[in-house]
Design an enzyme around this catalytic site. Structure first.
Site, PDB file in Angstrom:
ATOM      1  CG  ASN A  57       1.311  59.972  26.619  1.00 36.57           C
ATOM      2  OD1 ASN A  57       0.336  59.264  26.526  1.00 36.57           O
ATOM      3  ND2 ASN A  57       2.034  60.021  27.731  1.00 36.57           N
ATOM      4  CG  ASP A  58       5.478  59.443  27.806  1.00 34.76           C
ATOM      5  OD1 ASP A  58       4.942  60.503  27.488  1.00 34.76           O
ATOM      6  OD2 ASP A  58       5.622  59.076  28.977  1.00 34.76           O
TER       7      ASP A  58
END
Ligand code: DQQ
Length: 590
Positions: A57-58
């Site tokens: 994700n991030d």
């Protein structure tokens, strides 16, 4: 004289009918076809950043250091789902931000101060060139969040392969007025005029119904940190904002206008950008404003319909499917570069079947527009090294009302850069003021197959040859108070024959005076199998979409120009290139 587009005038009438078909008329898929797409055949991006397998994700801690770009990212080494307690910092390096080599995991959740997950954070280069990772650790079964630091074991290693977490962590414990699960995502730190370090951290202050705040901590030595009494900013209308990012931009009109600056650079010719990721909407918002480098407060300078208090009314980096963006200052090219996560938009079941989930956008250069009100974004120039065959180079072509024209040779890995000119704005539909509030809804009501006055016109990408599947990226121009309002949409309604995939359109307004721009507007679209990244009006409005067309499994995607308005649209310039596959975290031998 108007040149003809390379082919396809003859398919116009037939395909427009198809365009107007309701999406329910898409052919239903066989089990086998659905399974193919679920396993990622034809879907896996070829030049967007993703690990060889599993969940990401991030983006975390991007930096350029000693001639090497580093990208860390939230990574679950155990599978293709988020797995909050397993989250680690994946680590890859690159010389050009395009081709990446995967290294061992930089941080894994093995210490008492992070054993429920190494969550997001940033990199700061300390004086003398020592990089420091500052990240959020979740420490116990209550998932309490604290901030930790890590350093390279061997700072002379050009790849910084091995990271050490000092035993004195956490360097910042949970404050008494913040609930345990709402304290995270430290920014890159910067030094103020008092020679103290500062960094921002996201927190919900004042109990479970507290205020979404961006706190500032200061330190002399990067180890002992003290919270400022005043937050940098509070967003009263949102319940939690995460992944803050604060960076300077030069005033437009200055010679430095398009350059980037390191965090903490402050002078009269600077304004700042604050970006916040609003948790419950999974959308990133930014405001241009003034950062007071003595009080460490940020005051947004908002215009028109935007509010100082409610960050959900601010502009967005991207009106599509991206979140948790993070920028860094690239000293190699004096530019600010933005990364962001574009998650999958089919189901978790599909992620598991494919064995991977989540991509990063193509890194974007970011700068303040000449109007001083908005940012501009553009794919980093290095992406052009992937350009192979130039499949179109048009000047002064046109797309007739109701026309669909193929860009022959363009497919699932293509870079299209076009300028559309509208000979007459006479036919523009009248804009209703309540549409201002929700451009996405307007794109839903006025999708690609709803004929208009000026537009919809633009591109049909990841399109099957028969156009039954396609993603439409387009503009529509409205008349508004003697001026014109430009809407940009990415319409996914017909993007795939599959069910249970996100198909609602995305939309944002493009803040340009189209009359002043010779009634022209540009569109650049990077097509990469399941990723469609579009830059409207020179990067003033960007929309990223994830799409899962079934036909992609046969590597048989097409790109078309279309115009579903009542007047001709000129294509004053259009170039399109096929793009090569980048080496992105390739695992040798498989
Ligand atoms: N993702 C991280 C958090 C952050 C969130 C956990 C944003 O640190 O707040 O994976 O997507």
């Amino acid at each position: 004289m108007a040149a003809r587009l390379p082919l396809a005038a003859c398919i116009v009438a037939f395909h427009l009918c198809l365009l107007l078909l309701p999406s329910s008329s898409l052919r239903r898929l066989s089990e086998a076809e659905t399974a193919e797409v679920r396993h990622g055949v034809g879907i896996r991006p070829a030049y967007h950043f993703l690990p060889a397998k599993n969940w990401q994700n991030d983006p975390n801690g991007p930096m350029y250091h000693n001639g090497v770009y580093h990208l860390f990212y939230q990574y679950n080494p155990l599978g293709a789902t988020w797995g909050s307690g397993n989250l680690s910092w994946g680590h890859s390096v690159s010389r050009d931000l395009v081709n990446w080599a995967a290294l061992d995991i930089a941080l894994d959740p093995t210490a008492p101060f992070d054993h429920n997950g190494c969550w997001s954070g940033s990199t700061t280069i300390l004086p003398g060139g020592m990089p420091a990772l500052m990240y959020t650790g979740r420490i116990d079964n209550a998932k309490v969040q604290v901030q930790n630091v890590a350093f390279p074991r061997n700072p002379a290693d050009p790849l910084l392969r091995d990271w050490v977490k000092p035993a004195y962590n956490p360097v910042i414990s949970l404050p008494a007025d913040v609930p345990g699960e709402y304290f995270r995502d430290p920014t890159t730190a910067w030094v103020g005029r008092d020679s103290m370090w500062r960094m921002a951290i996201a927190a919900k202050v004042g109990g479970p119904n507290g205020i979404a705040s961006t706190l500032i901590y200061r330190s002399k030595d990067f180890r002992h940190w003290k919270r400022n009494d005043l937050p940098l900013y509070t967003s009263r209308a949102a319940s939690m904002v995460e992944c803050p990012d604060l960076f300077p931009v030069a005033e437009p009109g200055t010679e430095e206008g398009r350059l980037g600056y390191a965090s903490g650079t402050a002078s009269g010719a600077m304004r700042h950008v604050l970006k916040l990721s609003v948790t419950n909407m999974t959308q990133d918002y930014y405001a241009i404003g003034r950062y007071d480098d003595v009080a460490d407060t940020f005051v947004p300078e908002v215009d028109g319909e935007r509010s100082v208090e409610d960050c959900r009314t601010w502009r967005r980096f991207d009106y599509g499917h991206v979140y948790a963006s993070k920028s860094f200052f690239d000293t190699r090219k004096n530019r600010r570069v933005l990364w962001a996560w574009a998650s999958e938009s089919d189901s978790q079941y599909d992620d598991l079947a494919r064995g991977w989930s989540g991509v990063q956008i193509v890194p974007r250069k970011v700068w303040l527009d000449g109007d001083g009100k908005q940012l501009r974004q553009w794919p980093i120039e290095e992406i052009e090294t992937l350009r192979r065959k130039r499949v179109a180079a048009l000047q002064e072509a046109h797309v007739n009302a109701g026309g669909v024209n193929e860009i022959s040779g363009a497919g699932a890995q293509t870079d299209v850069d076009a300028i559309f000119e509208i000979p007459s704005l006479e036919e523009a539909e009248t804009f209703e003021p309540n549409w201002l509030l929700d451009p996405q809804k307007l794109c839903e009501e006025k999708g690609a197959c709803v004929p208009g006055g000026v537009g919809p016109f633009g591109l049909l990408v990841m399109a099957s040859g028969d156009l039954r599947e396609h993603t439409a990226v387009f503009f529509r121009v409205f008349r508004h108070n003697r001026k014109y309002k430009v809407l940009m949409c990415t319409d996914l309604t017909r993007s795939t024959g599959r069910d249970k995939v996100y198909k609602a359109p995305y939309g944002g307004f493009v803040d340009i005076d189209i009359e002043q721009h010779q009634r022209s507007i540009s569109l650049r679209t990077l097509i990469d199998h399941s990723v469609v990244e579009s830059f409207g009006g020179g990067g003033r409005t960007c929309i990223t979409a994830r799409v899962y067309p079934v036909h992609a499994e046969n590597n048989n995607s097409h790109v078309f120009l279309f115009n579903n308005g009542t007047g001709i649209v000129k294509v004053s310039r259009l170039e399109a290139w096929t793009l090569a596959t980048a080496a992105v975290n390739v695992v040798h031998g498989g």
